[in-house]
Design a protein around this motif. Structure first.
Motif, PDB file in Angstrom:
ATOM      1  N   LEU A  93      -2.380   0.405   6.717  1.00 55.03           N
ATOM      2  CA  LEU A  93      -1.930  -0.802   7.399  1.00 55.03           C
ATOM      3  C   LEU A  93      -0.474  -0.670   7.867  1.00 55.03           C
ATOM      4  CD1 LEU A  93      -3.017  -3.600   8.173  1.00 55.03           C
ATOM      5  CD2 LEU A  93      -2.089  -4.471   6.012  1.00 55.03           C
ATOM      6  N   LYS A  94       0.390  -0.230   6.967  1.00 56.66           N
ATOM      7  CA  LYS A  94       1.804  -0.067   7.290  1.00 56.66           C
ATOM      8  C   LYS A  94       2.146   1.424   7.358  1.00 56.66           C
ATOM      9  CE  LYS A  94       3.050  -4.326   4.833  1.00 56.66           C
ATOM     10  NZ  LYS A  94       3.842  -4.887   3.697  1.00 56.66           N
ATOM     11  N   PHE A 146      -1.338  10.215   2.411  1.00 58.87           N
ATOM     12  CA  PHE A 146      -1.587   9.289   3.524  1.00 58.87           C
ATOM     13  C   PHE A 146      -0.333   9.061   4.376  1.00 58.87           C
ATOM     14  CE2 PHE A 146      -5.254   6.789   1.261  1.00 58.87           C
ATOM     15  CZ  PHE A 146      -6.099   7.874   1.421  1.00 58.87           C
ATOM     16  N   ASN A 147       0.377  10.117   4.712  1.00 61.73           N
ATOM     17  CA  ASN A 147       1.502   9.973   5.642  1.00 61.73           C
ATOM     18  C   ASN A 147       0.952   9.656   7.030  1.00 61.73           C
ATOM     19  OD1 ASN A 147       0.435  12.718   5.469  1.00 61.73           O
ATOM     20  ND2 ASN A 147       1.942  13.217   7.039  1.00 61.73           N
ATOM     21  N   ASN A 148       1.389   8.563   7.630  1.00 58.97           N
ATOM     22  CA  ASN A 148       0.890   8.180   8.944  1.00 58.97           C
ATOM     23  C   ASN A 148       1.784   7.106   9.557  1.00 58.97           C
ATOM     24  OD1 ASN A 148      -0.883   5.313   8.886  1.00 58.97           O
ATOM     25  ND2 ASN A 148      -0.576   6.266   6.879  1.00 58.97           N
ATOM     26  N   VAL A 149       1.556   6.836  10.837  1.00 54.20           N
ATOM     27  CA  VAL A 149       2.430   5.923  11.582  1.00 54.20           C
ATOM     28  C   VAL A 149       2.057   4.455  11.405  1.00 54.20           C
ATOM     29  CG1 VAL A 149       3.023   7.639  13.318  1.00 54.20           C
ATOM     30  CG2 VAL A 149       1.014   6.162  13.676  1.00 54.20           C
ATOM     31  N   GLY A 150       0.968   4.176  10.681  1.00 57.22           N
ATOM     32  CA  GLY A 150       0.551   2.796  10.479  1.00 57.22           C
ATOM     33  C   GLY A 150      -0.415   2.308  11.555  1.00 57.22           C
ATOM     34  N   ILE A 203      -9.919   4.912   6.996  1.00 56.50           N
ATOM     35  CA  ILE A 203      -8.857   3.987   6.598  1.00 56.50           C
ATOM     36  C   ILE A 203      -8.611   4.031   5.092  1.00 56.50           C
ATOM     37  CG2 ILE A 203      -9.282   2.475   8.565  1.00 56.50           C
ATOM     38  CD1 ILE A 203     -10.697   0.513   6.720  1.00 56.50           C
ATOM     39  N   GLY A 204      -7.335   3.802   4.720  1.00 55.49           N
ATOM     40  CA  GLY A 204      -6.954   3.810   3.313  1.00 55.49           C
ATOM     41  C   GLY A 204      -5.983   2.689   3.007  1.00 55.49           C
ATOM     42  N   LYS A 205      -5.444   2.701   1.805  1.00 50.89           N
ATOM     43  CA  LYS A 205      -4.469   1.695   1.386  1.00 50.89           C
ATOM     44  C   LYS A 205      -3.074   2.306   1.316  1.00 50.89           C
ATOM     45  CE  LYS A 205      -3.906   0.634  -3.017  1.00 50.89           C
ATOM     46  NZ  LYS A 205      -2.697   1.402  -3.389  1.00 50.89           N
TER      47      LYS A 205
END
Length: 352
Positions: free
Chosen positions: A86-87, A112-116, A139-141
């Motif tokens: 989500l973020k 889960f490194n990502n841009v959100g 999708i993850g938390k």
């Protein structure tokens, strides 16, 4: 030959740096590999969608959805983007990816490194309209999220319009306590909330929702997962995520903590695939993921219950040309064994 030398050069860089370079190269058209592979023997229909071939790109390669269109032209039957949260989050400290070359495997603890969600959606919205194969979103938390359910339901609502299917990732070993969501009561509650959220935005409930599980699940944990699947409208399972097991590895980097992918988990992931196919009597579509390095590996997964397949680490060691090679060889193997279509071979080694 060019791809061979390119990989040799990339292996001079740290794994995460090499991965970023590859993504940039794909994004800006440096990879000209366009193999929209289709073969009647390999075509199959699952979740109401026709797959030109069974070989998909696993989540983790393009977390931020920057290469949707070029990846969809590289011969895969489907690609899976994410894992996205989500973020935005930076993930775990560096270094966090390790090549185990002697084992044709990789250990990662990315986290889960990502841009959100918002930037992810911005990246893929226009690309999604022009995709050349089926596209899933994993999708993850967020790591610091106190209420996982809100993360997943809000994510589902945000990305629903730009995915052909959605995967609920509750099995990465690199986010603290994430795997606890695979436990029966937690998973039952989570999936009910997710399905309720889908119903809110889609009364037809047409977008398939899958769960990605760990190959490390114990038998009693597996029973709980399958009970949830049988009582909810879960379209299928991905078996499986990376593993914390290290049996049989010889690389000195096997001591690094994180999730193991590649050849080192082929055996464990195929065994759980076999068992779940048997326990579900072949009624739940399964995506076999973990350690596929060639067409014979792919065939073994299919014979043990996989309707579809996913690869990632094989691309690290063999490049994107291996996708076309695996598909062609798999078609030849199936026909040599008397199968007119891949669906006829699914689960033939499992006694129901």
């Amino acid at each position: 030959m060019i791809e061979y030398f390119l990989r040799k050069c990339l292996f001079c860089f740290p794994p995460e740096t090499a991965h970023k370079l590859v993504l940039k190269g794909i994004q800006y058209g440096l990879y000209k590999n366009k193999n929209l592979y289709s073969d009647e023997v390999l075509k199959s229909t699952h979740f109401g969608m026709e797959f030109n071939n069974p070989l998909g790109l696993a989540a983790g390669f393009d977390k931020n959805g920057i290469c949707l269109i070029p990846l969809s032209k590289m011969g895969f039957g489907f690609i899976e983007l994410g894992t996205v949260t989500l973020k935005p989050q930076s993930g775990n400290p560096h270094p966090r990816i390790f090549r185990l070359e002697e084992d044709q495997s990789v250990i990662n603890r990315l986290g889960f490194n990502n841009v959100g969600a918002d930037e992810f959606i911005h990246n893929i919205t226009k690309q999604y309209e022009h995709r050349k194969c089926i596209v899933g979103v994993n999708i993850g938390k967020n790591m610091n999220s106190r209420i996982a359910t809100k993360d997943y339901t809000n994510m589902l609502k945000k990305i629903y319009a730009c995915a052909d299917y959605i995967v609920i990732n509750v099995s990465s070993p690199n986010t603290p306590n994430l795997r606890k969501l695979q436990r029966y009561n937690a998973l039952k509650s989570l999936m009910q909330n997710i399905l309720d959220a889908r119903l809110e935005i889609d009364s037809d409930e047409k977008k398939p929702i899958l769960i990605k599980i760990s190959p490390d699940l114990r038998e009693n944990e597996r029973v709980g997962v399958l009970d949830v699947v049988s009582h909810k409208k879960i379209a299928g399972l991905i078996i499986g995520n990376t593993s914390i097991m290290r049996k049989g590895l010889i690389s000195s980097k096997r001591v690094e903590y994180g999730g193991l992918s590649g050849k080192g988990i082929f055996g464990i992931s195929t065994r759980i695939l076999h068992d779940i196919y048997k326990e579900t009597k072949g009624k739940v579509p399964l995506i076999g993921c973990g350690g596929i390095t060639n067409a014979l590996d792919a065939y073994e997964k299919i014979r043990n219950g996989a309707s579809l397949l996913q690869v990632y680490t094989a691309i690290v060691y063999k490049g994107f040309t291996s996708v076309l090679q695996m598909n062609k060889q798999l078609s030849t193997i199936l026909q040599a064994d008397g199968f007119k279509n891949i669906s006829e071979a699914v689960g033939v080694d499992v006694k129901l």
